[in-house]
Scaffold this motif. Structure first.
Motif, short mmCIF file in Angstrom:
data_model
loop_
_atom_site.label_atom_id
_atom_site.label_comp_id
_atom_site.label_asym_id
_atom_site.label_seq_id
_atom_site.Cartn_x
_atom_site.Cartn_y
_atom_site.Cartn_z
N UNK A 1 67.02 -97.43 -9.50
CA UNK A 1 66.29 -98.34 -10.38
C UNK A 1 65.29 -99.19 -9.60
N UNK A 2 65.56 -99.43 -8.34
CA UNK A 2 64.67 -100.29 -7.55
C UNK A 2 63.41 -99.55 -7.08
N UNK A 3 63.33 -98.26 -7.35
CA UNK A 3 62.16 -97.49 -6.94
C UNK A 3 61.34 -97.17 -8.18
N UNK A 4 60.16 -97.80 -8.30
CA UNK A 4 59.35 -97.61 -9.51
C UNK A 4 58.17 -96.68 -9.23
N UNK A 5 57.98 -95.73 -10.12
CA UNK A 5 56.78 -94.87 -10.06
C UNK A 5 55.81 -95.36 -11.12
N UNK A 6 54.58 -95.66 -10.73
CA UNK A 6 53.56 -96.00 -11.72
C UNK A 6 52.45 -94.96 -11.66
N UNK A 7 51.82 -94.79 -12.81
CA UNK A 7 50.90 -93.66 -12.97
C UNK A 7 49.48 -94.10 -12.66
N UNK A 8 48.78 -93.27 -11.92
CA UNK A 8 47.46 -93.66 -11.42
C UNK A 8 46.30 -93.07 -12.21
#
Ligand code: SF4
Length: 363
Positions: A52-59
């Motif tokens: 949960x502490x690793x967030x992927x955000x979309x570019x």
């Protein structure tokens, strides 16, 4: 299928997810640059395998999506002209401008055609010498060499009724712009493997050196994506920020020298507006020197495209990772693939389209 099956292997995916979980000791935010990677992540639920502490955000890695509304309005203006055949990749036909889209112009009598390559548009110019044939030239460094080839061919054959409405963009300046934004949250990038197949990854080395941010060249299958994530996490945990190549089966440091030479011959870097990001220094390409005579914006005497965006669409925030698609109030209500309000819901690489298609309406 070789080079595909092994990169979709469930056991390898699970092993990589466990290695990532074991490596993460604190929160990190990574951005996958390419819309193809976004679709792989959402389709396969890869983000849900991560801590949960690793967030992927979309570019901003969907070229149709980052083309500003003002340029789409220019396309609509040209497409509505008499004696013009306006050619575009299919994704662009339904992207709304400020008032309408290319399919609506076609319905009203404009000669708008979907093509698979700029060379298809060039062939139309050969067949219809008394009409102006314009190709909507959109894309990253991946597609620009084919466009450059079409221009060179048009010049060699003396085809004067062919031109380009150019909206080619360059990835490295966009990464610099994202890192320079005051509200930037990105701590590591998964770089787009297909762009690097053409350009290599030498252009990223000054960025990692200046910002101490890992940039990991990443492919598009589940195993590729998780290898990219693991590469980023390991560097971050060790305090490193370097370029790493996790897509070695397609990418070399120097890329495709022939394609780069062709690009340099036909195009030059220019400041360019990206949707949601404003004007990025050297963020795009324009026809250079004598090749400017193939520029549709000059041929049709178009003014500069406004960089402002109108309407309720928040695709600029989606493209810069400020919000996830489902956090847009219009998502799945006023905005659907059938009735899109913005490019990110239309394009096959758009993040909103991925969230809608794979029914992702929560984090
Ligand atoms: S859901 Fe539709 S309106 Fe909202 S950002 Fe995406 S494309 Fe724009």
């Amino acid at each position: 299928m070789k080079y595909v099956s092994e990169y979709r292997d469930a056991a390898t995916v699970q092993t990589l997810a466990q290695r990532i979980a074991a490596a993460v000791t604190r929160p990190w935010v990574l951005m996958e640059v390419c819309g193809g990677q976004t679709h792989a992540i959402v389709k396969h639920g890869l983000d849900r395998l991560l801590p949960a502490s690793l967030e992927l955000i979309h570019g901003p890695g969907c070229p149709v999506c980052v083309t500003p509304q003002g340029v789409i309005d220019q396309a609509l203006e040209i497409a509505a002209e008499k004696d013009v055949i306006f050619c575009s990749f299919g994704d662009m036909l339904r992207v709304p401008g400020s008032r309408t889209d290319l399919l609506a112009v076609k319905a009203q009598g404009g000669d708008v055609r979907m093509v698979y390559s700029p060379l298809d548009a060039l062939e139309l110019a050969r067949i219809h010498p008394h009409q102006q044939v314009v190709f909507f030239s959109v894309g990253f460094e991946t597609t620009a060499p084919t466009t450059a080839m079409a221009v060179r061919q048009a010049e060699a054959e003396g085809i004067d009724n062919f031109s380009l409405l150019v909206s080619h963009v360059r990835v490295p300046p966009a990464l610099e712009a994202l890192l320079a934004a005051p509200d930037n949250r990105v701590q590591g990038f998964l770089a787009a493997g297909h762009v690097c197949a053409v350009m290599g990854y030498w252009e990223y080395e000054p960025i990692t050196a200046a910002h101490n941010v890992p940039i990991v060249v990443t492919g598009f299958e589940p195993v590729d994506v998780l290898r990219g994530v693991l590469g980023c996490v390991e560097q971050l945990e060790q305090g490193r920020g370097e370029v790493e190549n996790c897509y070695g089966r397609a990418v070399k440091r120097d890329g495709n020298a022939v394609a780069q030479q062709l690009l340099g011959q036909i195009f030059e870097p220019v400041d360019m507006a990206w949707r949601g990001m404003g004007v990025i220094p050297a963020g795009g390409m324009a026809l250079r020197g004598d090749y400017r005579r193939f520029d549709a914006a000059e041929r049709f005497r178009l003014g500069a495209a406004p960089a402002d965006e109108a309407g309720q669409c928040r695709s600029g925030d989606v493209l810069t990772g400020r919000i996830k698609p489902h956090q847009c109030p219009a998502f799945g209500k006023d905005c659907t693939p059938e009735h899109p309000l913005g490019a990110t819901m239309v394009s096959s690489e758009g993040a909103c389209a991925a969230y809608f298609r794979y029914r992702r309406d929560a984090a």
